[in-house]
Design an enzyme around this catalytic site. Structure first.
Site, PDB file in Angstrom:
ATOM      1  N   CYS A  34       4.643  29.072 -38.575  1.00  0.00           N
ATOM      2  CA  CYS A  34       4.111  29.394 -37.256  1.00  0.00           C
ATOM      3  C   CYS A  34       4.372  28.230 -36.321  1.00  0.00           C
ATOM      4  CB  CYS A  34       2.607  29.663 -37.324  1.00  0.00           C
ATOM      5  SG  CYS A  34       2.145  31.063 -38.374  1.00  0.00           S
ATOM      6  N   ASN A  84      -0.769  26.165 -38.525  1.00  0.00           N
ATOM      7  CA  ASN A  84       0.560  26.335 -39.091  1.00  0.00           C
ATOM      8  C   ASN A  84       0.528  25.844 -40.525  1.00  0.00           C
ATOM      9  OD1 ASN A  84       3.328  26.495 -39.630  1.00  0.00           O
ATOM     10  ND2 ASN A  84       3.763  24.527 -38.689  1.00  0.00           N
ATOM     11  N   TYR A 112      16.396  24.771 -42.063  1.00  0.00           N
ATOM     12  CA  TYR A 112      16.421  26.062 -41.390  1.00  0.00           C
ATOM     13  C   TYR A 112      15.475  26.195 -40.204  1.00  0.00           C
ATOM     14  CZ  TYR A 112      15.687  31.083 -40.618  1.00  0.00           C
ATOM     15  OH  TYR A 112      15.560  32.309 -40.046  1.00  0.00           O
ATOM     16  N   CYS A 125       9.222  17.283 -49.443  1.00  0.00           N
ATOM     17  CA  CYS A 125       8.949  18.283 -50.468  1.00  0.00           C
ATOM     18  C   CYS A 125      10.218  19.072 -50.722  1.00  0.00           C
ATOM     19  CB  CYS A 125       7.830  19.218 -50.020  1.00  0.00           C
ATOM     20  SG  CYS A 125       7.521  20.573 -51.197  1.00  0.00           S
TER      21      CYS A 125
END
Length: 435
Positions: free
Chosen positions: A2, A95, A235, A425
């Site tokens: 988000c 988010n 991305y 991560c």
């Protein structure tokens, strides 16, 4: 995934939040919402331009906003969420995903708590309410210290605006000075577009309070343990966004360069899958000497297919158009950022083949996605991840490519180490999760 925004002491907060959310619309296209002075709100399904219209303008100089890409809860539940508590009114935009939300919801309900939505975001409001402090600020700090991850948040209270990141910094958050006030956003590109100065990346494990006639107050509530989501670089983020002082476009270029370094394949043309595949394709082209060509043209009025909740296959054909004059009779290296479910890439390869390409090599400038994500990306079902169930040869056959090359986990890690990004991560690539 988000996008969130906040405004403190800035005229026409509604319009400013509208413009910030437009800049981060790529992070969520299912719904948009805003809450401003007096906790008046506007929410609706669809894009920012269709929801936050001029006719719905609410006056005020402070507020928060949200664009949604659903990973948890019902599709028709729209943030920000607002509640009345003994510690004042509070509105939250979130988010990420709270990884143990179900367990925490059960604990709250067993204690008599009542939920009005299925969103994990509501857990934060309940923890704020039950915190053993009268002070709203201390209550927020207590709540965050007991919720591990994953969240970046903006919180509007009667007396302040707060912005916070979990201790791992999994999701991004920034703030910048704007005239006599401040603006908060998920990505720094949105703040630069608005014209902010002194843009600051909020540290993991901290909460920043914005109040009248004071500089931002930064409070640490947990030990910093950097594990920023590397998929933001691959991305999600805009190419003009920066995290930890490192530009997204430059990292994607380096990933493309590393892909060529590992395989050394050349062809007649390198064709990017637009838009997030462009930077990696540029890097591959530069080091390989293979010309970069626009073999696919993107319709920018169609949403991002990965984050659309349904009909991905139909969206891809409407979004991308092959250019036969570039592709016909050519050996093509098709560069994209990732393959998640495989359906999108299969359609793209079919389209390139239909346009007359003689040979198609698919190059992915990240490793195979083999692990689910519970931190805010819609890959929570590992059974849907095609690379977790098939070997590379079987994957190649499924998508219809002549060759398939993925960046190795080792090469992927080396790029981030070289770029100077703090800990990231890589759980979806190597199953090494921070929590």
């Amino acid at each position: 995934m988000c996008g969130i925004a906040g405004v403190w002491n800035v005229d026409e907060a509604y319009n400013v939040i509208h413009d910030v959310l437009l800049s981060i619309q790529h992070r969520g296209q299912q719904a948009a919402g805003v809450v401003v002075n007096g906790f008046y709100g506007v929410k609706g399904e669809g894009l920012v331009e269709n929801v936050l219209t001029d006719e719905k303008f609410i006056p005020g100089n402070k507020g928060i906003g949200h664009v949604r890409y659903s990973t948890y809860g019902s599709l028709d539940e729209i943030q920000p969420l607002t509640a009345h508590t003994l510690k004042g009114r509070i509105s939250v935009a979130h988010n990420g995903n709270i990884v143990d939300a179900d367990e925490k919801r059960k604990f709250i309900m067993e204690s008599g708590g009542i939920f009005s939505t299925t969103l994990d975001t509501e857990v934060i409001i309940h923890y704020f309410s039950i915190a053993p402090y009268e002070s709203p600020k201390e209550s927020l700090q207590w709540a965050f210290s007991r919720i591990k991850a994953a969240y970046s948040l903006v919180i509007l209270h009667d007396s302040f605006l707060a912005a916070a990141r979990d201790q791992f910094g999994i999701r991004p958050l920034f703030y910048g000075k704007f005239h006599d006030g401040y603006i908060i956003a998920s990505e720094d590109c949105a703040l630069r577009t608005i014209g902010c100065e002194e843009i600051t990346e909020i540290d993991p494990g901290t909460i920043v309070f914005f109040t009248d006639n004071k500089d931002p107050e930064v409070v640490r509530f947990a030990k910093r343990t950097d594990r920023f989501c590397s998929f933001e670089f691959v991305y999600f983020a805009r190419p003009d966004s920066n995290f930890y002082g490192v530009n997204t476009h430059e990292v994607r270029k380096m990933l493309g360069m590393k892909l060529y370094e590992e395989y050394g394949l050349k062809a007649d043309a390198v064709v990017p899958v637009l838009d997030s595949g462009f930077s990696g394709a540029l890097g591959y082209s530069q080091v390989s000497g293979t010309p970069l060509e626009y073999g696919l043209i993107r319709n920018h009025y169609i949403g991002r297919s990965f984050i659309m909740p349904k009909n991905r296959q139909e969206i891809v054909r409407r979004k991308l158009s092959p250019l036969s004059s570039v592709l016909n009779g050519k050996e093509v290296i098709l560069i994209d950022d990732s393959i998640v479910r495989g359906t999108t890439m299969k359609i793209i390869v079919d389209m390139i083949r239909e346009a007359g390409a003689r040979k198609i090599t698919v190059g992915i400038h990240s490793p195979p996605v083999i692990g689910s994500c519970n931190y805010g990306i819609d890959t929570s079902r590992r059974s849907e991840l095609i690379a977790s169930n098939h070997e590379i040869e079987r994957l190649k056959e499924y998508i219809g490519a002549d060759e398939l090359m993925y960046l190795s986990v080792k090469g992927y890690r080396e790029v981030f180490e070289k770029s100077g990004v703090r800990g990231v991560c890589m759980g979806c690539f190597d199953l090494n999760y921070p929590i």
